[in-house]
Design an enzyme around this catalytic site. Structure first.
Site, PDB file in Angstrom:
ATOM      1  N   ASP A  44       0.837  -1.202   0.000  1.00  0.00           N
ATOM      2  CA  ASP A  44       0.000   0.000   0.000  1.00  0.00           C
ATOM      3  C   ASP A  44       0.875   1.258   0.000  1.00  0.00           C
ATOM      4  O   ASP A  44       1.851   1.335   0.748  1.00  0.00           O
ATOM      5  CB  ASP A  44      -0.870  -0.024   1.256  1.00  0.00           C
ATOM      6  CG  ASP A  44      -1.916   1.063   1.252  1.00  0.00           C
ATOM      7  OD1 ASP A  44      -2.792   1.044   0.374  1.00  0.00           O
ATOM      8  OD2 ASP A  44      -1.865   1.949   2.129  1.00  0.00           O
ATOM      9  N   GLU A  66       1.944  -0.572  -4.961  1.00  0.00           N
ATOM     10  CA  GLU A  66       0.989   0.472  -5.328  1.00  0.00           C
ATOM     11  C   GLU A  66       1.736   1.789  -5.213  1.00  0.00           C
ATOM     12  O   GLU A  66       2.115   2.204  -4.123  1.00  0.00           O
ATOM     13  CB  GLU A  66      -0.211   0.488  -4.374  1.00  0.00           C
ATOM     14  CG  GLU A  66      -1.253   1.508  -4.830  1.00  0.00           C
ATOM     15  CD  GLU A  66      -1.954   2.280  -3.719  1.00  0.00           C
ATOM     16  OE1 GLU A  66      -3.037   2.804  -3.982  1.00  0.00           O
ATOM     17  OE2 GLU A  66      -1.411   2.391  -2.610  1.00  0.00           O
TER      18      GLU A  66
HETATM   19  C1  NOJ Z   1      -4.321   2.948  -1.068  1.00  0.00           C
HETATM   20  C2  NOJ Z   1      -5.480   2.057  -0.817  1.00  0.00           C
HETATM   21  O1  NOJ Z   1      -5.775   1.339  -1.987  1.00  0.00           O
HETATM   22  C3  NOJ Z   1      -6.598   2.962  -0.388  1.00  0.00           C
HETATM   23  O2  NOJ Z   1      -7.829   2.292  -0.356  1.00  0.00           O
HETATM   24  C4  NOJ Z   1      -6.235   3.540   0.970  1.00  0.00           C
HETATM   25  O3  NOJ Z   1      -7.227   4.470   1.357  1.00  0.00           O
HETATM   26  C5  NOJ Z   1      -4.893   4.266   0.908  1.00  0.00           C
HETATM   27  N1  NOJ Z   1      -3.908   3.536   0.178  1.00  0.00           N
HETATM   28  C6  NOJ Z   1      -4.365   4.526   2.297  1.00  0.00           C
HETATM   29  O4  NOJ Z   1      -3.954   3.342   2.907  1.00  0.00           O
END
Ligand code: NOJ
Length: 548
Positions: free
Chosen positions: A204, A265
């Site tokens: 993440d 990500e």
């Molecule tokens: C990316 C995640 O996919 C999203 O859903 C989340 O709110 C943020 N990161 C913070 O963790």
């Protein structure tokens, strides 16, 4: 599972948003036993792996991306024994399991953050997070002008006067990645889950861990938003130092064998910056959000595909392809816009109740886009429900909105819940087969006709299109990892060939308004919609061909 050092290079990976996939106990919220019961469906769909969004104990301030304990399971989702059973069953069915890891921030209920609050300024406990004195006469102003991705200042003040950093919600304090204890803790958490048999991690906000230690202001016009930031000079997005962390993580995963994998990500601005995360001693893959952001326009798509493949290839990595996930407007609705060609995925560009859309057009394009995506070299991500052609639910009642963005924006931005509505499994029942109780977000009545039950075995349904495409992707050496060769074709169309081990396949996608002639072929293998009577490829349609 049979060890396979390169499975991730061309895998089709299905994203399970746990709260909304399958509810085994009637609580209205999805859970691990629910996922487990649906594994045969996923195997039959033809995917290689599942990625499960965070299942850790969490107060759910951000749908589980606020983790209170990285080594346990949220009680409403199940138990560690359920996780073990799920991993074992998935492996038995030949499916790999990727879990979400959230290293930028924890929940404010994490024992480390609670200890930091109790211990006070200057303590080693506070040093695991980012605490700073405020500015102004009495420290009443935040330490910097940084803004939270969810709106408002990225700093929150605690009763003793210090401020802590939260790039997301205030309930998500950022860790201090300068502190070796944080580094060691996360490597240990990786080992905890690798020991339990997981095949990989989705990281993440992988691009935000390191912060400029001089804590400079950003300047109002460059403030943080979810999808536009880059650069070694930015105080927290995509700083070069973040790569040290992933070199460490790679040694941890490599010690478990060659087929454990990471996917980052990282919303960065260019394919080149993204490729830095997938250098040989770092992460295996990274989500390619350039593709998500690309509008439904042939020249932009072609350029995006080329740039992404080239940037990844320069570091020896495959690229990835994503059309939808739990953070962006579902692609069947993005491409339905009548006021644009559907590339925007930022909060400002989300499709809302008043955006003019043509849902049938959106679905037609979404199906074509999927055949495009699944024909490209690299791995592909499928977000739960896109195989049913689900649209974004743009008109959820305001009183059910749970995304922190809704509150943080002062009720001006509805947020991401419209992509997170529990998926329909059957044509009737209290929550269309999702579970026995009322789902945590209401499903549109029309979703009965989009349910798995309604589409199963129905020729031409979106579900059967995905099944056929994924089956062929598995069985055809030309698809998956490798390269592509563009073929000549009309300006508004994308024609390309994939070839490997004697197998050749041509993908033709017509993005323009008029039908176009197909390239020479022996056989139509799959089409996203009917061809014209004269065999031409209609607008917003894609086809896979066995070339002549
Ligand atoms: C990316 C995640 O996919 C999203 O859903 C989340 O709110 C943020 N990161 C913070 O963790």
């Amino acid at each position: 599972m049979t060890p396979d050092p390169t499975w991730w290079r061309d895998a089709a990976i299905y994203q399970v948003y746990i709260r909304s996939f399958a509810d085994s106990d009637g609580s209205g919220v999805g859970d691990l036993p629910g996922i487990r019961s649906r594994l045969p469906y996923l195997r039959d769909l033809g995917i290689d792996a599942v990625w499960i969004t965070p299942f850790y104990p969490s107060p759910m301030a951000d749908g589980g991306y606020d983790v209170a304990d990285y080594r346990d399971i949220e009680p409403q989702f199940g138990t560690l024994a359920d996780a073990d059973a799920l991993i074992a069953d998935a492996h038995e069915l030949g499916l790999r399991v990727i879990i979400d890891i959230v290293p930028n921030h924890s929940s404010d209920q994490h024992r480390w953050f609670q200890a930091a609050l109790a211990a006070g300024p200057g303590s080693p406990e506070r040093d695991r997070y980012i605490f700073r004195p405020g500015r102004g006469r009495d420290g009443e102003l935040p330490p910097t002008d940084w803004e939270s991705t969810f709106g408002g200042s990225a700093w929150a003040r605690v009763p003793d006067g210090e401020w802590y950093l939260h790039l997301f919600a205030p309930e998500q304090p950022d860790f201090n990645w300068e502190n070796p204890e944080v580094v060691e803790e996360f490597e240990d958490i990786l080992r905890f889950w690798l020991d339990r048999g997981v095949d990989g991690f989705r990281i993440d906000v992988a691009n935000s861990l390191k912060k400029d230690q001089s804590f400079p202001d950003v300047g109002a016009e460059d403030e943080a938003i979810l999808v536009a930031h880059e650069g070694p000079d930015h105080p927290f997005w995509d700083r070069d130092e973040v790569h040290e962390v992933y070199r460490g993580w790679r040694s941890v995963s490599d010690a478990y064998g060659v087929d454990r994998t990471f996917v980052a990500e990282a919303w960065v601005d260019s394919p080149e910056r993204l490729a830095r995360y997938t250098r040989a001693d770092e992460l295996h893959t990274a989500f390619n959000f350039s593709f998500v952001r690309a509008p439904w326009e042939a020249d932009v798509l072609r350029a995006t595909i080329d740039e992404c493949i080239a940037a990844a290839a320069a570091v020896g990595a495959p690229t990835t392809w994503v059309l939808s996930n739990h953070d962006v407007t579902r692609h069947a609705t993005r491409y339905a816009r009548l006021d644009s060609t559907g590339g925007g995925v930022s909060d400002e560009a989300r499709v809302g109740p008043d955006t003019p859309i043509d849902p049938a057009l959106g679905l037609q394009r979404a199906r074509a886009a999927t055949l495009l995506m699944l024909a490209l070299p690299g791995s592909a991500y499928i977000y739960q429900g896109e195989e049913l052609g689900l649209p974004e639910v743009v008109d959820l009642p305001e009183d059910v909105l749970a995304d922190p963005i809704w509150e943080r924006s002062g009720h001006t931005v509805r947020g991401r819940d419209g992509a997170r509505v529990p998926i329909p499994w059957s044509t009737d029942g209290p929550s269309l087969g999702f579970g026995a109780g009322d789902p945590w977000l209401p499903q549109p009545k029309a979703w009965s006709a989009l349910s798995v039950e309604a589409q199963d075995g129905v020729d031409g349904s979106t579900l059967e299109l995905y099944r056929s495409a994924l089956r062929r992707r598995h069985g055809d050496a030309a698809l998956g990892d490798g390269s592509l060769r563009w073929l000549d074709g009309p300006a508004d169309a994308l024609f390309f060939e994939r070839a490997d081990e004697g197998s050749r396949l041509v993908c033709a996608v017509n993005i323009g308004p008029d039908a176009v002639p197909l390239p020479a072929y022996d056989e139509v293998l799959l089409a996203s919609g009917p061809l014209d009577e004269d065999g031409a490829l209609p607008s917003d349609t894609a086809v896979w061909l066995r070339p002549a």
